[in-house]
Design a protein around this motif. Structure first.
Motif, short mmCIF file in Angstrom:
data_model
loop_
_atom_site.label_atom_id
_atom_site.label_comp_id
_atom_site.label_asym_id
_atom_site.label_seq_id
_atom_site.Cartn_x
_atom_site.Cartn_y
_atom_site.Cartn_z
N SER A 292 0.97 -1.28 0.09
CA SER A 292 -0.05 0.06 0.05
C SER A 292 0.80 1.53 0.03
O SER A 292 1.77 1.58 0.76
CB SER A 292 -0.76 0.07 1.26
OG SER A 292 -1.80 -1.09 1.21
N SER A 293 0.73 2.13 -1.12
CA SER A 293 1.54 3.41 -0.97
C SER A 293 0.58 4.40 -2.07
O SER A 293 -0.34 3.93 -2.64
CB SER A 293 2.73 3.05 -1.65
OG SER A 293 2.55 2.87 -2.99
N VAL A 294 1.14 5.63 -1.79
CA VAL A 294 0.57 6.68 -2.62
C VAL A 294 0.87 6.27 -4.17
O VAL A 294 -0.16 6.62 -4.84
CB VAL A 294 1.12 7.94 -2.37
CG1 VAL A 294 0.62 9.19 -3.23
CG2 VAL A 294 0.81 8.43 -0.87
N ALA B 199 -2.72 8.15 8.26
CA ALA B 199 -2.79 9.45 7.90
C ALA B 199 -1.38 10.53 8.19
O ALA B 199 -1.07 10.63 9.42
CB ALA B 199 -3.84 10.25 8.81
N ARG B 200 -0.70 10.66 7.21
CA ARG B 200 0.68 11.29 7.48
C ARG B 200 0.80 12.35 6.32
O ARG B 200 0.39 12.39 5.37
CB ARG B 200 1.76 10.37 7.68
CG ARG B 200 1.78 9.64 6.34
CD ARG B 200 3.10 8.82 6.22
NE ARG B 200 3.28 8.03 7.46
CZ ARG B 200 3.15 6.60 7.28
NH1 ARG B 200 2.64 6.08 6.35
NH2 ARG B 200 3.18 5.92 8.51
N LEU B 201 1.81 13.44 6.68
CA LEU B 201 2.32 14.36 6.09
C LEU B 201 3.71 14.03 5.55
O LEU B 201 4.77 14.01 6.25
CB LEU B 201 2.42 15.48 6.55
CG LEU B 201 1.05 16.53 6.90
CD1 LEU B 201 1.04 17.67 7.55
CD2 LEU B 201 0.28 17.01 5.49
N SER B 202 3.87 13.57 4.11
CA SER B 202 5.04 13.15 3.67
C SER B 202 5.34 13.22 2.22
O SER B 202 4.23 13.35 1.60
CB SER B 202 5.30 11.67 3.99
OG SER B 202 6.36 11.08 3.44
N LEU B 203 6.48 13.65 1.69
CA LEU B 203 6.54 13.58 0.30
C LEU B 203 7.12 12.44 -0.56
O LEU B 203 7.05 12.28 -1.68
CB LEU B 203 7.70 14.81 -0.05
CG LEU B 203 7.33 16.16 0.19
CD1 LEU B 203 8.52 17.05 0.12
CD2 LEU B 203 6.29 16.75 -0.55
N ASN B 204 7.37 11.37 0.33
CA ASN B 204 7.63 10.03 -0.22
C ASN B 204 6.62 9.28 -0.74
O ASN B 204 5.42 8.80 -0.16
CB ASN B 204 8.34 9.24 1.05
CG ASN B 204 8.72 7.84 0.37
OD1 ASN B 204 8.71 7.58 -0.81
ND2 ASN B 204 9.25 7.06 1.33
N PRO B 205 6.43 9.33 -2.26
CA PRO B 205 5.11 8.36 -2.77
C PRO B 205 5.18 7.01 -2.47
O PRO B 205 4.26 6.29 -2.60
CB PRO B 205 5.47 8.62 -4.24
CG PRO B 205 6.86 8.90 -4.54
CD PRO B 205 7.37 9.60 -3.34
N LEU B 206 6.34 6.49 -1.66
CA LEU B 206 6.35 5.09 -1.58
C LEU B 206 5.85 4.48 -0.24
O LEU B 206 5.68 3.63 0.20
CB LEU B 206 7.76 4.32 -1.62
CG LEU B 206 8.24 4.80 -3.14
CD1 LEU B 206 9.53 4.09 -3.20
CD2 LEU B 206 7.57 3.92 -4.29
N GLU B 207 5.36 5.73 0.46
CA GLU B 207 4.77 5.54 1.91
C GLU B 207 3.37 5.30 1.88
O GLU B 207 2.60 6.00 0.92
CB GLU B 207 5.14 6.45 2.79
CG GLU B 207 6.63 6.49 3.09
CD GLU B 207 6.70 7.59 4.36
OE1 GLU B 207 5.87 8.41 4.58
OE2 GLU B 207 7.97 7.74 4.75
N PHE C 136 -0.99 5.19 -9.36
CA PHE C 136 -0.73 4.66 -10.62
C PHE C 136 -2.13 4.05 -11.40
O PHE C 136 -2.80 4.17 -12.38
CB PHE C 136 0.32 3.78 -10.81
CG PHE C 136 0.47 3.06 -12.11
CD1 PHE C 136 1.27 3.68 -13.02
CD2 PHE C 136 -0.04 1.78 -12.23
CE1 PHE C 136 1.32 2.77 -14.12
CE2 PHE C 136 0.31 0.90 -13.25
CZ PHE C 136 1.09 1.55 -14.18
N VAL C 137 -2.85 3.15 -10.16
CA VAL C 137 -4.11 2.33 -10.82
C VAL C 137 -5.20 3.42 -11.00
O VAL C 137 -5.98 3.25 -11.94
CB VAL C 137 -4.41 1.50 -9.58
CG1 VAL C 137 -5.69 0.66 -10.06
CG2 VAL C 137 -3.37 0.40 -9.51
N MET C 138 -5.19 4.21 -10.32
CA MET C 138 -6.39 5.42 -10.49
C MET C 138 -6.20 6.28 -11.71
O MET C 138 -7.22 6.73 -12.45
CB MET C 138 -6.30 6.55 -9.37
CG MET C 138 -7.63 7.28 -9.26
SD MET C 138 -7.69 8.60 -8.18
CE MET C 138 -7.54 7.51 -6.44
N GLY C 139 -4.78 6.46 -12.06
CA GLY C 139 -4.38 6.97 -13.43
C GLY C 139 -4.94 6.04 -14.59
O GLY C 139 -5.50 6.50 -15.72
N ILE C 140 -5.02 4.78 -14.31
CA ILE C 140 -5.35 3.98 -15.48
C ILE C 140 -6.86 3.90 -15.51
O ILE C 140 -7.48 3.97 -16.62
CB ILE C 140 -4.70 2.61 -15.14
CG1 ILE C 140 -3.43 2.23 -15.13
CG2 ILE C 140 -5.48 1.46 -16.12
CD1 ILE C 140 -2.74 1.00 -14.81
#
Length: 489
Positions: free
Chosen positions: A339-341, A424-432, A346-350
């Motif tokens: 699970s990650s951003v 629920a977090r504030l992060s710039l890492n899209p893999l979190e 990516f799936v939502m973009g598809i």
């Protein structure tokens, strides 16, 4: 009489009324249609509508009022002492379940109607008979519940009988009234068209009133939430930590950040692919290729979002872990779970590709052919024509399509629930793993939550915030399309 049979009776009466009204009109004119004020079919429809409209309105009102009235009457017979610590709503659920079980046992012959209706029937005997047809009663069902269920069955049977009598009587009365006033001088066309117009107005009003009701329910519950929780902490708080035991921190900023982050990744996937697909289909593909490729592309829009969510959870997430996980191809530990951003985005973009491609394709095709011919006639190549003439002309509509896709991405639920995680977090890492507004609306209203608590009412405040954001995007898209759209002859 069952509801389905009652509807069949009404349809039969309407068909009889149609032919009877048509025949009476022609007979009054000596079978000379030229002497009629309206076409013969209008006279038939006048009688048919006179049968259907009053009877169906009465049926709809009866279906709404009968359960409420029966529940009220049966609940009044249940004494507070017989509740034994249970709520009245739970006891009424048991009453309905027992009543349905009695009906099923009678229908299958496991119990006689007299036994089902007799107040002297023993509860143990009822359990045995219902168990024979696969209906099990819980231990909390007592003799008081059985008597209430018997009364519920009796009142339901009487109500169903009266409903059939009243509805059929109204249908027959409408048929007789419309038939008797049918004559060659009757303005049947005016009446029928006015009735149809009223039906159309009612349909439009239902849609508008439903929208108003949804908005008002959000507003009122949001106001109740802000009476219990400070608005400043909700809109500017950086921590989301609900606790039904008290001491909750309900800051929306982490949820808004994750929602916009995932939507941005989704648009980064959907916009280039969808726009390039639209350009190819409208400008380069032949008729045969377009006839096959466009429907296949639009199949993506028909896939349920839960399927996309499972695809994100079971396929895309593990693939990203294989690349960015500790034992992945890169040998790094940037991603600890599926699970990650990035997974959800990516799936939502598809999922959004057909929204962008289909709308952009229609907009590009709306550019007049004369502009293409003029550009090619001036010596421009096909690619230069697309880049310098067609895309600038279609740009306002394309921007509107992108904004509509963005509003669709912001409101998505199942993909982010399964693919983005619940943190629920504030992060710039899209893999979190992160979570969005829609996911928390689901979680806050799931379970036995007290709807008077801020932890449950916050779902309405989240919904109102999301509604304002998506409404703003839709209004902006409409404004851009209307303001910058050029009119071509």
């Amino acid at each position: 009489m069952s509801l389905g049979l009652l509807l069949i009776v009404l349809i039969v009466l309407a068909v009889i009324g149609y032919f009877a009204g048509r025949s009476r009109a022609l007979s009054s004119a000596g079978h000379d249609g030229r002497l009629l004020h309206s076409l013969p079919g209008y006279y038939g429809w006048n009688v048919a509508l006179s049968v259907l409209i009053p009877s169906l309105l009465a049926l709809a009102l009866w279906l709404l009022a009968q359960p409420f009235w029966i529940n009220t009457q049966v609940a009044a017979t249940i004494s507070p002492q017989s509740l034994e610590g249970s709520s009245l709503s739970l006891v009424m659920s048991d009453v309905k379940r027992v009543a349905n079980g009695l009906d099923e046992a009678v229908a299958q012959g496991a119990m006689s109607p007299q036994m089902a209706d007799s107040v002297r029937t023993e509860l143990t005997d009822v359990r045995a008979r219902l168990g024979a047809v696969g209906v099990a009663l819980g231990s909390d069902v007592n003799s008081n519940t059985l008597r209430a269920a018997q009364k519920y069955r009796d009142m339901s049977a009487i109500g169903t009988l009266l409903r059939s009598i009243v509805v059929i009587a109204l249908g027959i009365a409408g048929l007789a009234f419309a038939y008797l006033r049918t004559s060659k001088d009757f303005r049947a066309r005016n009446v029928v068209e006015q009735v149809v117009k009223s039906i159309l107005i009612a349909a439009a009003s239902i849609a508008i009133l439903t929208t108003i009701g949804i908005v008002l329910s959000l507003i009122f519950n949001t106001i109740e939430f802000f009476k219990l929780y400070p608005a400043s902490e909700f809109f500017f708080g950086l921590v989301w930590s609900p606790s039904f035991g008290g001491g909750s921190e309900l800051g929306i900023v982490p949820l808004i950040w994750a929602t916009l982050y995932i939507s941005l990744i989704a648009l980064a996937v959907a916009v280039p692919i969808g726009l390039f697909a639209a350009i190819y289909l409208s400008e380069y593909a032949g008729p045969k290729v377009r006839a096959v490729a466009k429907p296949l592309l639009e199949v993506l829009a028909g896939i349920p979002t839960i399927v996309y969510g499972l695809f994100a959870l079971l396929t895309v997430g593990p693939l990203l872990v294989d690349v960015f996980g500790s034992n992945g191809a890169l040998g790094v530990s940037w991603m600890s779970g599926a699970s990650s951003v990035l997974t959800a985005g990516f799936v939502m973009g598809i999922m959004l590709i057909p929204f962008v491609s289909s709308l952009s394709d229609d907009i590009i095709n709306a550019v007049p052919q004369a502009m293409r011919d003029g550009s090619l006639g001036m010596g421009a190549t096909h690619s230069e024509t697309v880049k310098l003439v067609i895309l600038p002309a279609a740009l306002p509509g394309i921007v509107g399509a992108i904004l509509l896709a963005a509003s669709r991405a912001i409101g998505e639920t199942m993909i982010v629930v399964l693919g983005a995680g619940a943190a629920a977090r504030l992060s710039l890492n899209p893999l979190e793993a992160m979570t969005t507004v829609t996911a928390k609306i689901v979680s806050q209203l799931t379970g036995d939550a007290d709807f008077a608590s801020p932890e449950a009412l916050v779902a309405f405040a989240l919904g109102m915030t999301l509604f304002v954001i998506t409404l703003g995007l839709n209004v902006l898209a409409l404004y851009i399309v209307r303001k910058y759209r050029e009119q071509y002859d």
